[in-house]
Design a protein around this motif. Structure first.
Motif, PDB file in Angstrom:
ATOM      1  N   GLU A 432       0.710  -1.237   0.067  1.00  0.00           N
ATOM      2  CA  GLU A 432      -0.080  -0.025   0.071  1.00  0.00           C
ATOM      3  C   GLU A 432       0.838   1.307  -0.002  1.00  0.00           C
ATOM      4  O   GLU A 432       1.829   1.270   0.760  1.00  0.00           O
ATOM      5  CB  GLU A 432      -0.861  -0.028   1.453  1.00  0.00           C
ATOM      6  CG  GLU A 432      -1.914  -1.080   1.296  1.00  0.00           C
ATOM      7  CD  GLU A 432      -2.899  -0.813   2.512  1.00  0.00           C
ATOM      8  OE1 GLU A 432      -3.032   0.143   2.980  1.00  0.00           O
ATOM      9  OE2 GLU A 432      -2.922  -1.910   3.199  1.00  0.00           O
ATOM     10  N   PRO A 433       0.350   2.248  -0.748  1.00  0.00           N
ATOM     11  CA  PRO A 433       1.077   3.746  -0.750  1.00  0.00           C
ATOM     12  C   PRO A 433       0.449   4.105   0.808  1.00  0.00           C
ATOM     13  O   PRO A 433      -0.136   3.676   1.485  1.00  0.00           O
ATOM     14  CB  PRO A 433       0.291   4.474  -1.725  1.00  0.00           C
ATOM     15  CG  PRO A 433      -0.941   3.693  -1.998  1.00  0.00           C
ATOM     16  CD  PRO A 433      -0.807   2.319  -1.813  1.00  0.00           C
ATOM     17  N   MET A 434       1.219   5.193   0.942  1.00  0.00           N
ATOM     18  CA  MET A 434       0.947   5.773   2.579  1.00  0.00           C
ATOM     19  C   MET A 434       0.789   7.180   2.352  1.00  0.00           C
ATOM     20  O   MET A 434       1.685   7.976   1.919  1.00  0.00           O
ATOM     21  CB  MET A 434       2.182   5.449   3.602  1.00  0.00           C
ATOM     22  CG  MET A 434       1.944   5.652   4.980  1.00  0.00           C
ATOM     23  SD  MET A 434       3.657   5.352   5.980  1.00  0.00           S
ATOM     24  CE  MET A 434       3.417   3.785   5.874  1.00  0.00           C
ATOM     25  N   ASP A 435      -0.228   7.778   3.148  1.00  0.00           N
ATOM     26  CA  ASP A 435      -0.358   9.339   3.298  1.00  0.00           C
ATOM     27  C   ASP A 435       0.358   9.595   4.639  1.00  0.00           C
ATOM     28  O   ASP A 435      -0.189   9.305   5.628  1.00  0.00           O
ATOM     29  CB  ASP A 435      -1.988   9.725   3.294  1.00  0.00           C
ATOM     30  CG  ASP A 435      -2.471   9.229   1.695  1.00  0.00           C
ATOM     31  OD1 ASP A 435      -1.628   9.333   0.956  1.00  0.00           O
ATOM     32  OD2 ASP A 435      -3.889   9.051   1.794  1.00  0.00           O
ATOM     33  N   HIS A 487       1.487  17.428   4.276  1.00  0.00           N
ATOM     34  CA  HIS A 487       0.835  16.085   3.937  1.00  0.00           C
ATOM     35  C   HIS A 487       1.649  15.732   2.730  1.00  0.00           C
ATOM     36  O   HIS A 487       1.828  16.507   1.713  1.00  0.00           O
ATOM     37  CB  HIS A 487      -0.439  16.382   3.679  1.00  0.00           C
ATOM     38  CG  HIS A 487      -1.360  16.953   4.748  1.00  0.00           C
ATOM     39  ND1 HIS A 487      -2.029  15.860   5.774  1.00  0.00           N
ATOM     40  CD2 HIS A 487      -1.610  18.197   5.323  1.00  0.00           C
ATOM     41  CE1 HIS A 487      -2.539  16.788   6.615  1.00  0.00           C
ATOM     42  NE2 HIS A 487      -2.478  18.042   6.203  1.00  0.00           N
ATOM     43  N   VAL A 488       2.133  14.266   2.902  1.00  0.00           N
ATOM     44  CA  VAL A 488       2.935  13.958   1.616  1.00  0.00           C
ATOM     45  C   VAL A 488       2.420  12.396   1.522  1.00  0.00           C
ATOM     46  O   VAL A 488       2.170  11.477   2.323  1.00  0.00           O
ATOM     47  CB  VAL A 488       4.437  13.696   2.060  1.00  0.00           C
ATOM     48  CG1 VAL A 488       5.096  13.207   0.845  1.00  0.00           C
ATOM     49  CG2 VAL A 488       4.973  15.184   2.536  1.00  0.00           C
ATOM     50  N   SER A 489       2.321  12.086   0.257  1.00  0.00           N
ATOM     51  CA  SER A 489       1.809  10.651  -0.213  1.00  0.00           C
ATOM     52  C   SER A 489       3.147   9.924  -0.613  1.00  0.00           C
ATOM     53  O   SER A 489       3.803  10.596  -1.548  1.00  0.00           O
ATOM     54  CB  SER A 489       0.676  10.627  -1.310  1.00  0.00           C
ATOM     55  OG  SER A 489      -0.429  11.021  -0.474  1.00  0.00           O
ATOM     56  N   VAL A 490       3.249   8.619  -0.255  1.00  0.00           N
ATOM     57  CA  VAL A 490       4.470   8.086  -0.765  1.00  0.00           C
ATOM     58  C   VAL A 490       4.319   6.823  -1.126  1.00  0.00           C
ATOM     59  O   VAL A 490       3.136   6.057  -0.667  1.00  0.00           O
ATOM     60  CB  VAL A 490       5.612   7.849   0.487  1.00  0.00           C
ATOM     61  CG1 VAL A 490       6.152   9.436   0.897  1.00  0.00           C
ATOM     62  CG2 VAL A 490       5.093   6.952   1.674  1.00  0.00           C
ATOM     63  N   PRO A 491       4.840   6.241  -2.376  1.00  0.00           N
ATOM     64  CA  PRO A 491       4.263   5.011  -2.654  1.00  0.00           C
ATOM     65  C   PRO A 491       4.682   3.858  -1.718  1.00  0.00           C
ATOM     66  O   PRO A 491       5.678   3.744  -0.715  1.00  0.00           O
ATOM     67  CB  PRO A 491       5.226   4.716  -4.023  1.00  0.00           C
ATOM     68  CG  PRO A 491       5.806   6.242  -4.341  1.00  0.00           C
ATOM     69  CD  PRO A 491       5.848   6.623  -2.875  1.00  0.00           C
ATOM     70  N   ALA A 492       4.141   2.444  -1.994  1.00  0.00           N
ATOM     71  CA  ALA A 492       4.799   1.382  -1.403  1.00  0.00           C
ATOM     72  C   ALA A 492       6.180   0.902  -1.771  1.00  0.00           C
ATOM     73  O   ALA A 492       6.538   1.461  -2.775  1.00  0.00           O
ATOM     74  CB  ALA A 492       3.741   0.049  -1.992  1.00  0.00           C
ATOM     75  N   TYR A 493       6.972   0.591  -0.564  1.00  0.00           N
ATOM     76  CA  TYR A 493       8.271   0.261  -0.720  1.00  0.00           C
ATOM     77  C   TYR A 493       8.969   1.384  -1.162  1.00  0.00           C
ATOM     78  O   TYR A 493       9.467   1.429  -2.602  1.00  0.00           O
ATOM     79  CB  TYR A 493       8.429  -0.980  -1.521  1.00  0.00           C
ATOM     80  CG  TYR A 493       8.324  -2.205  -0.533  1.00  0.00           C
ATOM     81  CD1 TYR A 493       8.403  -2.269   0.473  1.00  0.00           C
ATOM     82  CD2 TYR A 493       8.279  -3.636  -1.275  1.00  0.00           C
ATOM     83  CE1 TYR A 493       8.463  -3.493   1.335  1.00  0.00           C
ATOM     84  CE2 TYR A 493       8.061  -4.486  -0.376  1.00  0.00           C
ATOM     85  CZ  TYR A 493       8.221  -4.456   0.916  1.00  0.00           C
ATOM     86  OH  TYR A 493       8.036  -5.692   1.664  1.00  0.00           O
ATOM     87  N   SER A 494       9.064   2.549  -0.512  1.00  0.00           N
ATOM     88  CA  SER A 494       9.705   3.828  -1.122  1.00  0.00           C
ATOM     89  C   SER A 494      10.707   4.342   0.057  1.00  0.00           C
ATOM     90  O   SER A 494      10.437   4.093   1.124  1.00  0.00           O
ATOM     91  CB  SER A 494       8.830   4.721  -1.699  1.00  0.00           C
ATOM     92  OG  SER A 494       7.828   5.005  -1.009  1.00  0.00           O
ATOM     93  N   TYR A 495      11.668   5.313  -0.583  1.00  0.00           N
ATOM     94  CA  TYR A 495      12.459   6.091   0.351  1.00  0.00           C
ATOM     95  C   TYR A 495      12.267   7.352   0.192  1.00  0.00           C
ATOM     96  O   TYR A 495      12.075   7.792  -1.111  1.00  0.00           O
ATOM     97  CB  TYR A 495      13.855   5.802   0.189  1.00  0.00           C
ATOM     98  CG  TYR A 495      14.771   6.641   0.881  1.00  0.00           C
ATOM     99  CD1 TYR A 495      15.175   6.417   2.105  1.00  0.00           C
ATOM    100  CD2 TYR A 495      15.288   7.938   0.443  1.00  0.00           C
ATOM    101  CE1 TYR A 495      16.079   7.415   2.979  1.00  0.00           C
ATOM    102  CE2 TYR A 495      16.005   8.756   1.072  1.00  0.00           C
ATOM    103  CZ  TYR A 495      16.284   8.524   2.226  1.00  0.00           C
ATOM    104  OH  TYR A 495      17.233   9.308   3.251  1.00  0.00           O
ATOM    105  N   SER A 496      11.924   8.368   0.994  1.00  0.00           N
ATOM    106  CA  SER A 496      11.562   9.655   0.828  1.00  0.00           C
ATOM    107  C   SER A 496      12.217  10.679   1.702  1.00  0.00           C
ATOM    108  O   SER A 496      12.838  10.309   2.812  1.00  0.00           O
ATOM    109  CB  SER A 496      10.082  10.157   0.999  1.00  0.00           C
ATOM    110  OG  SER A 496       9.131   9.302   0.203  1.00  0.00           O
ATOM    111  N   MET A 497      12.767  11.871   1.134  1.00  0.00           N
ATOM    112  CA  MET A 497      13.504  12.950   1.968  1.00  0.00           C
ATOM    113  C   MET A 497      12.576  14.059   2.041  1.00  0.00           C
ATOM    114  O   MET A 497      12.248  14.564   0.697  1.00  0.00           O
ATOM    115  CB  MET A 497      14.659  13.022   1.455  1.00  0.00           C
ATOM    116  CG  MET A 497      15.348  14.380   2.474  1.00  0.00           C
ATOM    117  SD  MET A 497      16.988  14.801   2.009  1.00  0.00           S
ATOM    118  CE  MET A 497      16.807  15.465   0.502  1.00  0.00           C
TER     119      MET A 497
END
Length: 502
Positions: A432-435, A487-497
């Motif tokens: 699942e993506p994550m909000d 508020h940031v939406s990120v995909p499943a299995y992902s790395y974000s800065m």
């Protein structure tokens, strides 16, 4: 899936020592020869060092580099690496079953470190050698002149001392694989006497004593207790090492391993407190996590190859090719260090070039960034300041190594000078993506937000000489500011800065 995170200006963990983003170079495989040093390479400088590699190291902004080992140091004669290069002896390295030309020694490494904008963290041999060789090396490196060893350094072309502050008292001396392996009492006594001799020369130096090679060692954590009872008042740090594996190809279990890392750090922190209390000591000892990385892709195969290859010089050895899955793991490891930055003041990714490394080279050809280069670069460049104690509400899963592993692995850093908040976030949910909702309390208003994402649909995706940008960061545009929240939406299995300008 939703995740709620609160960051409050008053709830902090610690200032972050910049040396948390240190590195490591050992005389192992092609880390040195055709890694940093290749005199015939088109980019070679006047010292034979590859400028293309230097540029990539400078872009990492790694403040220290541990040298020359590692297992290599436990049978190393540092004197072999000084004087005219054509007069230096070739030795057999028992650690990696290779031959060592000694064309790179302390002078060459020091010049490289200066060019790469990093400081030296030197290790002394307490395996096959001991106190005398260690104090002589410190004198050679740090004394201005007027003594045998300092005058020899001057004769060898370096007039001014290098003034190295950080010294490791051996390497992994708890390991039976180590040349000169010792019991905790034997090593503790030797390390204490060596530390006393070094402090007699300069009591301002920072000294690192060997802790456990990993948390599965049968002597852990009694090793730490015994060694610190010998050395506590003479040292500043105790070293820990840990490597991360995924032989079973189970991503959820793999990404839960930093929970084990966190427990390892916490247990050693408790041992430190126990010994400090027992000795009624006034000084603090912290942790130098001076070897860590993902290491399993080539490990078993190369262990077999080493048994049959004789004594080659600078062979291809332990050149793990990292994939996108490893980006997520390295991100989680670095987040753990940030969250434990009150205890972990120094850490060194092992290693820097070619050997389980973020940088790869081709002899006579290009250098390129492995996938794991990017999370390390982001943490090193933007993870400076004060670590924040975040409140995280998110779903979790159970793994063999730990229960209730949060799907969101996140660390936050406040840089007061730059006026920024930076969050490093790994979505460990592969379905699942994550909000993510970030609530900012006590920081003032947010002026802008930037979101940089590393994502690939194939967990096995790699960067290669022919496709060096297959896995790389991409700027995103969807992050929003709403009052004191991001508020940031990120995909499943992902790395974000996620970077917030205040």
């Amino acid at each position: 899936m939703e995740a709620r995170v609160t960051a409050h200006a008053r709830y902090t963990i610690s200032d972050i020592d910049k040396r948390l983003y240190g590195s490591f170079l050992e005389h192992l495989g092609r880390a040195v020869y055709t890694g940093i040093y290749e005199p015939d390479h088109p980019s070679a400088d006047e010292n034979g060092m590859r400028r293309d590699v230097i540029d990539l190291v400078r872009d990492l902004d790694t403040p220290i580099c541990r040298y020359p080992g590692g297992n290599f140091v436990s049978a190393y004669n540092w004197e072999d690496g000084i004087g005219p290069r054509d007069e230096r002896p070739t030795r057999l390295d028992l650690a990696w079953h290779t031959s060592e030309s000694n064309h790179v020694g302390i002078h060459e490494f020091a010049d490289w470190a200066d060019s790469a904008n990093t400081e030296m963290m030197l290790a002394v041999n307490l395996g096959s050698r001991g106190l005398d060789a260690a104090r002589n090396l410190v004198e050679y490196v740090n004394h201005s002149g007027g003594s045998y060893w300092s005058d020899l350094r001057r004769k060898n072309g370096r007039a001014e001392p290098w003034d190295v502050k950080l010294w490791c008292l051996g390497n992994e001396m708890d390991g039976p694989w180590q040349v000169g392996h010792k019991s905790a009492d034997e090593y503790g006594h030797l390390a204490n006497e060596t530390a006393k001799a070094i402090r007699a020369f300069d009591d301002k130096l920072e000294l690192v004593v060997c802790g456990s090679s990993h948390s599965n060692m049968p002597t852990f954590p009694q090793w730490e207790a015994t060694v610190l009872e010998h050395t506590y008042e003479q040292v500043d740090y105790i070293s820990l090492h840990m490597y991360f594996e995924n032989y079973e190809k189970n991503t959820a279990e793999y990404l839960a391993l930093p929970e084990k890392l966190d427990r390892y750090i916490g247990t050693v922190g408790g041992v430190i407190d126990y010994v400090k209390g027992k000795k009624r000591a006034k000084n603090d000892v912290r942790i130098s996590f001076d070897e860590w990385n993902v290491w399993y892709h080539e490990r078993k195969q190369d262990a077999e190859r080493m048994k049959t290859w004789g004594w080659p010089h600078a062979p291809v050895l332990l050149e793990d090719i990292y994939n996108f899955e490893d980006v997520l793991q390295v991100g989680c490891i670095l987040n753990t260090f940030i969250r434990r930055s009150d205890l972990v003041r120094i850490a060194c990714i092992a290693q820097l070039v070619n050997v389980i490394a973020p940088i790869m080279t081709a002899p006579g050809g290009p250098a390129w960034k492995q996938t794991i280069y990017y999370p390390f670069q982001f943490a090193s460049r933007y993870g400076r300041g004060t670590a924040l104690q975040l409140d995280v509400a998110c779903g979790s899963y159970n793994a063999d190594v730990a229960a209730n592993v949060s799907y969101l692995d996140i660390a936050g850093v406040h840089d007061g000078d730059a006026g920024t908040l930076t969050f490093f976030a790994v979505n460990r949910n592969g379905e699942e993506p994550m909000d993510i909702s970030l609530s900012l309390e006590g920081f003032g208003s947010a002026k802008s937000v930037e979101h940089t994402l590393i994502k690939h649909d194939d967990l096995e995706a790699t960067n290669t000489r022919l496709n060096p940008d297959n896995v790389k960061p991409e700027a995103q545009t969807g992050a929003k500011i709403a009052g004191n929240s991001i508020h940031v939406s990120v995909p499943a299995y992902s790395y974000s800065m996620i970077t917030v300008q205040l």
